[in-house]
Design a protein around this motif. Sequence first.
Motif, PDB file in Angstrom:
ATOM      1  N   ARG A   1      67.434 -79.338 -51.030  1.00  6.36           N
ATOM      2  CA  ARG A   1      67.123 -78.548 -52.227  1.00  6.36           C
ATOM      3  C   ARG A   1      67.225 -77.063 -51.936  1.00  6.36           C
ATOM      4  O   ARG A   1      67.677 -76.272 -52.770  1.00  6.36           O
ATOM      5  CB  ARG A   1      65.709 -78.887 -52.722  1.00  6.36           C
ATOM      6  CG  ARG A   1      65.643 -80.239 -53.425  1.00  6.36           C
ATOM      7  CD  ARG A   1      64.287 -80.463 -54.042  1.00  6.36           C
ATOM      8  NE  ARG A   1      63.280 -80.706 -53.016  1.00  6.36           N
ATOM      9  CZ  ARG A   1      62.026 -80.313 -53.095  1.00  6.36           C
ATOM     10  NH1 ARG A   1      61.610 -79.653 -54.146  1.00  6.36           N
ATOM     11  NH2 ARG A   1      61.176 -80.580 -52.142  1.00  6.36           N
ATOM     12  N   ALA A   2      66.790 -76.659 -50.733  1.00  6.34           N
ATOM     13  CA  ALA A   2      66.821 -75.232 -50.384  1.00  6.34           C
ATOM     14  C   ALA A   2      68.254 -74.718 -50.337  1.00  6.34           C
ATOM     15  O   ALA A   2      68.551 -73.636 -50.836  1.00  6.34           O
ATOM     16  CB  ALA A   2      66.131 -75.017 -49.034  1.00  6.34           C
TER      17      ALA A   2
ATOM     18  N   LEU B   1      63.902 -81.428 -48.590  1.00  7.67           N
ATOM     19  CA  LEU B   1      63.539 -80.028 -48.817  1.00  7.67           C
ATOM     20  C   LEU B   1      64.687 -79.112 -48.408  1.00  7.67           C
ATOM     21  O   LEU B   1      65.030 -78.162 -49.119  1.00  7.67           O
ATOM     22  CB  LEU B   1      62.268 -79.708 -48.020  1.00  7.67           C
ATOM     23  CG  LEU B   1      61.704 -78.301 -48.165  1.00  7.67           C
ATOM     24  CD1 LEU B   1      61.395 -77.995 -49.616  1.00  7.67           C
ATOM     25  CD2 LEU B   1      60.458 -78.145 -47.322  1.00  7.67           C
ATOM     26  N   VAL B   2      65.299 -79.421 -47.275  1.00 11.50           N
ATOM     27  CA  VAL B   2      66.428 -78.603 -46.821  1.00 11.50           C
ATOM     28  C   VAL B   2      67.588 -78.724 -47.812  1.00 11.50           C
ATOM     29  O   VAL B   2      68.238 -77.726 -48.153  1.00 11.50           O
ATOM     30  CB  VAL B   2      66.859 -79.018 -45.398  1.00 11.50           C
ATOM     31  CG1 VAL B   2      68.137 -78.292 -44.993  1.00 11.50           C
ATOM     32  CG2 VAL B   2      65.751 -78.717 -44.409  1.00 11.50           C
TER      33      VAL B   2
END
Lengths: 306, 510
Positions: free
Chosen positions: A167-168, A164-165
């Motif tokens: 992609r963020a 997630l990080v």
Amino acid sequence: MIDPVTLIVALIIVSTPVLLAAIGELVVEKTGVLNLGVEGMMIIGAVTGFITAVETGSVTLAFLAGMAGGMILSAVFGVLTQLLLSNQVATGLALTLFGIGLAALLGVGYPGSSLPPVPDLFPASMQAIPVAGPILFSHPLIIYLAVLLVVAVWFLLQHTRTGLVIRAVGESHDAAHALGYKVIRIRFLAILFGGACAGLGGAFLSVARVQNWIEGMTAGAGWIALALVVFASWKPWRVLLGAWLFGGISALQLRLQAAEVNVPVALLDSSPYLVTIIVLVLISSDRARAALNAPAALGKVFHASG
Amino acid sequence: MTALLEIRGLTKAYPGVVANDDVSFSIAPGEVHALLGENGAGKSTLVKMIYGLVRPDSGSMTLGGSAYTPAEPRAARASGVAMVFQHFSLFEALSVAENIALGMEDPPRPRDLARRIQDVSRAYGLPLDPARMVGDLSAGERQRVEIIRCLLQDPKLLIMDEPTSVLTPQEVEILFHTLRKLSSEGTAILYISHKLEEIRTLCDAATILRLGKVVGSCTPREVSAADMAEMMVGKSLATPARDASEPGEVLLHVAGLSLEPATPFGTPLRHIGMEVRAGEVLGIGGVAGNGQDELLAALSGERPVAPGMIELKGTPIGATGPEARRRAGLLCAPEERLGHAAAPDMSLIENAVLTGRVRRGLDRSGFVGWGRARAFAEEIIERFDVRTPGPAVAARALSGGNLQKYVIGREILQAPDVLVVNQPTWGVDASAAASIRQALLDLAQNGAAVVVISQDLDELLEISDRFCALNEGRLSASRPARGLTMEEIGLMLGGAHDMHDIAPEPEAAQ
């Protein structure tokens, strides 16, 4: 006559270097960095892997050396683009040119050297099983690792906080920075991972598949890996599909050439590149959805302000 | 009551500018404290220091009695300080739940998180679906994502940076309702804004900054908005005005304008129709992201449409490009100053040539007349009081307000028949905003038709003759601006999005 079993076996072997490089580049691009130096990192991995195999006689060390070679080259890219804020496209292109030249220099005197054999993972009795044996059990460890890596990257990106990080950061480095994530550190680590994957792909090419060092032997595989990532809409499964398609057509066209089919050789030679790109363009033709999956900050320089 | 956060002598200097100079104030638990100031007064730097994004050069902070020196936002969050950003902190391609998880130290499993999001959103009257993609949300809903992200960590101090600039009046009401509930539960709120009326309704105390220094503090309920404005700016401001005049013939006629968006998160335009007459100012209100950028692109010629959809003085021009429209007398000033209205790394002279070439005759048979271009740039600087060392500096080097005066002035001085401006005073300080509005009124006075697209409803009511609302790519019928109330405008804007408990379901804008 073309034997489907040997064709599939060849497909898997041919596709593996491209697959490794592409899955590494996918993670790099997901963090918003466009590294066009894949071809350069692959060929450095190929030459360092080959030299290590010849000098030490250890295949394992050869693969590790290939990864290290790719990583060192990618670290150059990381320092230039992340710390010195240079343009990613220009730096990546320069990296490829540099890698090809350096590999040719390092590899002088090595073409034709004899190599230790790459050990198979499964015993001969399992490889003797008709059809399934050659297709599933006749390969060295790296091939299974490459497919496992696709699964791992998919799981990482989709189901873990690290993913997630990643992609963020690729979506909006400003927002990620505002939330306190270390954009440059995350990108640098991803670049090193991409370099290791490309280097391993290159080492597999020289040590396991061709078992020789030839100048310029990657022959555009790094560029195909880059194209795969984009046309696969940054989805690991589609990268796997694209790599197999590329490997399949490559293996098939060699057999067609050997069978002296009445098609110009030049056309057959170029067919893997053409077919792979055409198929992936068709898959990703739904622009709106493809654009959604593209990292919005891809290729943009991040500079922390304030 | 002892202070929750106490700030003593904070100073932060950047090369060439002291952003904060010996700033001191304190906030009590449950207090809503306003931080007031113009752009460049140092509000943002101050809150970035409190949130750990910027380290102060000197000075100290205490939080709840103990020393507070956050090295990074993570540390600030761990100490109970949360911040809702003005922009730049959401990820459009990720879901609401993923966005919230990214802002938390130790997020629970996705399923538990979704349930907690729903609990908190219900408790505070902020409905939100955790599975939706943030790119599909309205500005008000996006802000809810940020607020809920903060609330999930039980903050002791909530910092809000210009929270209402993107909301409809009804959404502002709901936000205030939430903030009052939070404050009654003991959460202190540091509220940054330059909207004085809002501060008067919401805040218990105010600290006013000017050029990095604290220039005063007050209890907003007890002083007038004009007094606060004077403290903020340091002088009293004249309200833009003009003589009443009868509108002339129709200059710009738009009918049945529909356009698909160019980007995945853009808004399609649907059957837009409007008429603007000579000497008239038409105000188009609406929350950002409802088709403003697309409407400007269609009017300026960046996105060609069918010829008959846009008529200038009776001539269909819908299919022509920007250059042809400029020649015909339709000029535009887009919202984004750097990169759209002006090329950041080019000088003011070069930027003057980019749009003024045709109407001001700045080139002849392919050669640029740099002398004439420089004269034109100097004329803009002179007439619009642009503060710059000279016309040869890069556009990037100007402050937002000065560059805005320059790009608006550049279009006005080309004597357009129709001028379309998008967010003419966004991020511009109060005195520059007043002079830009006056310039637009003067242009209309001299017989041009002016279309002002803005989110600032006070601004539109101040300068427009007629008002219409842009909502989800549809334009309402226009109404005379005089006498419109905020309530009526709110309903024209489509009210608050899915806010059934507090605001009634809005009627479709007529």
